[in-house]
Design an enzyme around this catalytic site. Structure first.
Site, PDB file in Angstrom:
ATOM      1  CB  SER A 104      12.682 -26.103  -3.589  1.00 15.56           C
ATOM      2  OG  SER A 104      12.544 -25.991  -4.976  1.00 15.56           O
ATOM      3  CG  ASP A 243      10.831 -28.665  -7.917  1.00 13.73           C
ATOM      4  OD1 ASP A 243       9.695 -28.384  -8.348  1.00 13.73           O
ATOM      5  OD2 ASP A 243      11.509 -27.879  -7.242  1.00 13.73           O
ATOM      6  CG  ASP A 245       8.641 -26.179  -4.667  1.00 15.41           C
ATOM      7  OD1 ASP A 245       9.473 -26.801  -5.373  1.00 15.41           O
ATOM      8  OD2 ASP A 245       8.740 -24.955  -4.439  1.00 15.41           O
ATOM      9  CG  ASP A 247       9.688 -24.072  -8.030  1.00 21.56           C
ATOM     10  OD1 ASP A 247      10.121 -25.243  -8.027  1.00 21.56           O
ATOM     11  OD2 ASP A 247      10.100 -23.198  -7.247  1.00 21.56           O
TER      12      ASP A 247
HETATM   13 MG    MG Z   1      11.125 -26.029  -6.450  1.00 19.14          MG
END
Ligand code: MG
Length: 453
Positions: A104, A243, A245, A247
Site C-alpha cells: 500500500s 497511493d 495500490d 485505494d
Molecule cells: Mg493503499
C-alpha cells in the site's frame, strides 16, 4: 517461523507487511499462498501486484502456493487493490477469492499481502484470525491435483463499471485538465486511460520508472508539495494523488491548496446525497466530523465503524449505506463495489464539480473548517498499551461522553479525541479534531500528558 521474523512482520486485519527480503521472504509468501488456498472455499483466486520491484517474484511465490493447494489462479498482472475487489464482487459469476501483493502506502522497500474473501472484501478480524491460526499450525493442505494458472485483463470492465455509476457526459463536457501524482504506482499504468475516457486532459507526474517511489507514497499534505506547484503551473482544474495500490486518494485545489485527505470522502458524500440518492452514511471513528455537518444538512444519518476498511464495509451493509469510507482518502461507493477506491473517488469528485459547475476551491471554502492533529506515543509493548487504555477508560467514564468500540473516543461539544492502540506496533495513537487548531492542540496535549502519567 522464528520470533525475530514474526516481530518484524506486521500482521493485522489489513494483511501482512514487511521489508523485502529481510522479513517478508518468498518462503513466507509461498506459505501464505498455500494456507490461503486451503482456507478459502472458492475454487479460483484472482491475484495481482502493485509496481514494487519485488512484486513479480513475490506474486509468483503466492501463485505457486495457491496452485499447490489445488486452487486455480487468474493473474491479472499489475493492478489496483480495488480492482480485485470489483472482480470478485461484480464481474465473476463463480465464487472466487483474491490476493494482492502490495504494501500500500509504505515505502518501496516494503511489500505485503492483502487477502480478499469470496465477498470481495478483505478478510475480517475473525476470518483473518482463523487463517493465521492455520498458518502458525502449518495446517496447509497440499492437493493431489495442482490448480491451473491463467491470465486475464479486467481493466476495461472495471473502468466501465465505474463510468456506469456517474454522469459521464456531464464530466466529458467540462474537459477538465487534471494533474495526477501516481508516485510510480499502479496509477502510472492506468490513470491516464481512466481519466482520458472521461474527456480529461491528463498530466501524470512521477510515472516512471515503476516501483522506485520519488517521495514517500502516503498521500499526506507533506508529500504533495510537488503536485501542488504543478497544478498551478499547468493551470489545471484539479490535482489528485493516488497511493501505489490506488485505494487512497488526496486532492489538490486549482490554486495549489491541499485540503487534506479528509476532504475526499466529504465530497463523495456530498455528491451522492445531493445528486444521486438519500441514505445512510458510514465512516470510521477517526474520520472528520465535517461528514456529520454535511449529512445533517442533507437529511442523512452518519454511522461510525471501527478503524479498518472491512469494518466500514460491514457496517455499510448492515445499515444499507449509500456511501461511506475513511478519512484517509478512501471512498467506498457500493454501486461500484464495496471497497476503498481512488478511481471511484476521482470520478465522484469530477462529477460533483461538473454538476455544480464551479471550481474545487469554491466547494472546499464553502464548508466549515476543522483541524485534525495526529500523534503517537511509543509504549514498551502491546500489553502495556491495553493496560493504559483500561485505566484511562475507568478514570474518564464518569466525566466524559465516550465511545469505546475501538479504543476510546471522547466526544466534546467542539471536537473529539480518539485514543487507540495500534494493531501492528507498540504504539498508542492519539487523534484530535476541533474547529480551531488551538483547541485541537489543547486536546492533544491534555490527553498525551494524561496517558504519560
Ligand atoms: Mg493503499
Amino acid at each position: 517461523m522464528n520470533d525475530k521474523i514474526k516481530n518484524e512482520l506486521q500482521i493485522s486485519v489489513a494483511g501482512i507487511r514487511g521489508i523485502y527480503p529481510e522479513y517478508l521472504t518468498s518462503e513466507i509468501v509461498f506459505n501464505f499462498g498455500i494456507i490461503f488456498g486451503s482456507f478459502i472455499k472458492a475454487n479460483e483466486v484472482f491475484i495481482c501486484s502493485d509496481t514494487r520491484i519485488s512484486g513479480q517474484s513475490l506474486k509468483d511465490s503466492a501463485i505457486t502456493g495457491l496452485l499447490c493447494s489445488g486452487k486455480d489462479v487468474i493473474d491479472i498482472g499489475i493492478a489496483a487493490t480495488p480492482e480485485i475487489g470489483y472482480i470478485i464482487e461484480k464481474a465473476r459469476r463463480e465464487a472466487s477469492a483474491g490476493i494482492v501483493i502490495t504494501a500500500s502506502h509504505n515505502p518501496a522497500e516494503y511489500n505485503g499481502i492483502k487477502f480478499f474473501s469470496e465477498k470481495g472484501t478483505f478478510l475480517n478480524a475473525e476470518e483473518m484470525g482463523r487463517m493465521l491460526d492455520m498458518y502458525y499450525k502449518r495446517a496447509a493442505v497440499v492437493s493431489q491435483e495442482p490448480g491451473l494458472l491463467s491470465f486475464d485483463d479486467y481493466t476495461e470492465r472495471y473502468f466501465n463499471c465505474i463510468y456506469n455509476t456517474v454522469n459521464i457526459d456531464a464530466i466529458r463536457k467540462k474537459k477538465f485538465k487534471v494533474v495526477v501524482d501516481v508516485c510510480q504506482g499502479v496509477g502510472a499504468l492506468k490513470t491516464e486511460e481512466f481519466l482520458g475516457e472521461m474527456g480529461c486532459e491528463v498530466v501524470l507526474i512521477n510515472r516512471d520508472p515503476l516501483g522506485v517511489f520519488s517521495h514517500n507514497p502516503e498521500p499526506l499534505p507533506e508529500n504533495l508539495k510537488e503536485i501542488s506547484e504543478r497544478v498551478v503551473k499547468e493551470r489545471a482544474d484539479i490535482g489528485f494523488a493516488q497511493d501505489p495500490d490506488c485505494d487512497r486518494l488526496a486532492l489538490i485545489c486549482e490554486n495549489g491548496a491541499i485540503p487534506g485527505e479528509e476532504a475526499v470522502v466529504v465530497l463523495a458524500v456530498r455528491n451522492i446525497l445531493e445528486y444521486h440518492k438519500k441514505g445512510n452514511v458510514v465512516v470510521n471513528l477517526s474520520t472528520t466530523m465535517l461528514v456529520e455537518d454535511v449529512a445533517k444538512s442533507l437529511g442523512a444519518l452518519v454511522y461510525r465503524a471501527k478503524i479498518g476498511e472491512v469494518n466500514v464495509v460491514e457496517k455499510m451493509k448492515e445499515t444499507g449505506a449509500v456511501i461511506g469510507g475513511e478519512g484517509n482518502g478512501g471512498v467506498i461507493f457500493p454501486e461500484a463495489h464495496y471497497g476503498r477506491d481512488s478511481f471511484v473517488g476521482m470520478a465522484l469528485i469530477l462529477e460533483y464539480l461538473a454538476l455544480r459547475d464551479t471550481s474545487i476551491s469554491v466547494v472546499i471554502n464553502e464548508m466549515p473548517k476543522y483541524f485534525i492533529l495526529k500523534e503517537k506515543i511509543t509504549v514498551s509493548d502491546k500489553h502495556k498499551a491495553g493496560e493504559i487504555l483500561n485505566t484511562l477508560e475507568k478514570t474518564l467514564k464518569e466525566k466524559e461522553q465516550m465511545n469505546t468500540e475501538d479504543g476510546i473516543k471522547i466526544i466534546r461539544a467542539d471536537g473529539w479525541i480518539h485514543i487507540r492502540p495500534s494493531g501492528t506496533e507498540p504504539v498508542i495513537r492519539v487523534y484530535a479534531e476541533a474547529k480551531s487548531k488551538d483547541i485541537a492542540r489543547q486536546y492533544l496535549s491534555e490527553f498525551i500528558s494524561l496517558i504519560s502519567s
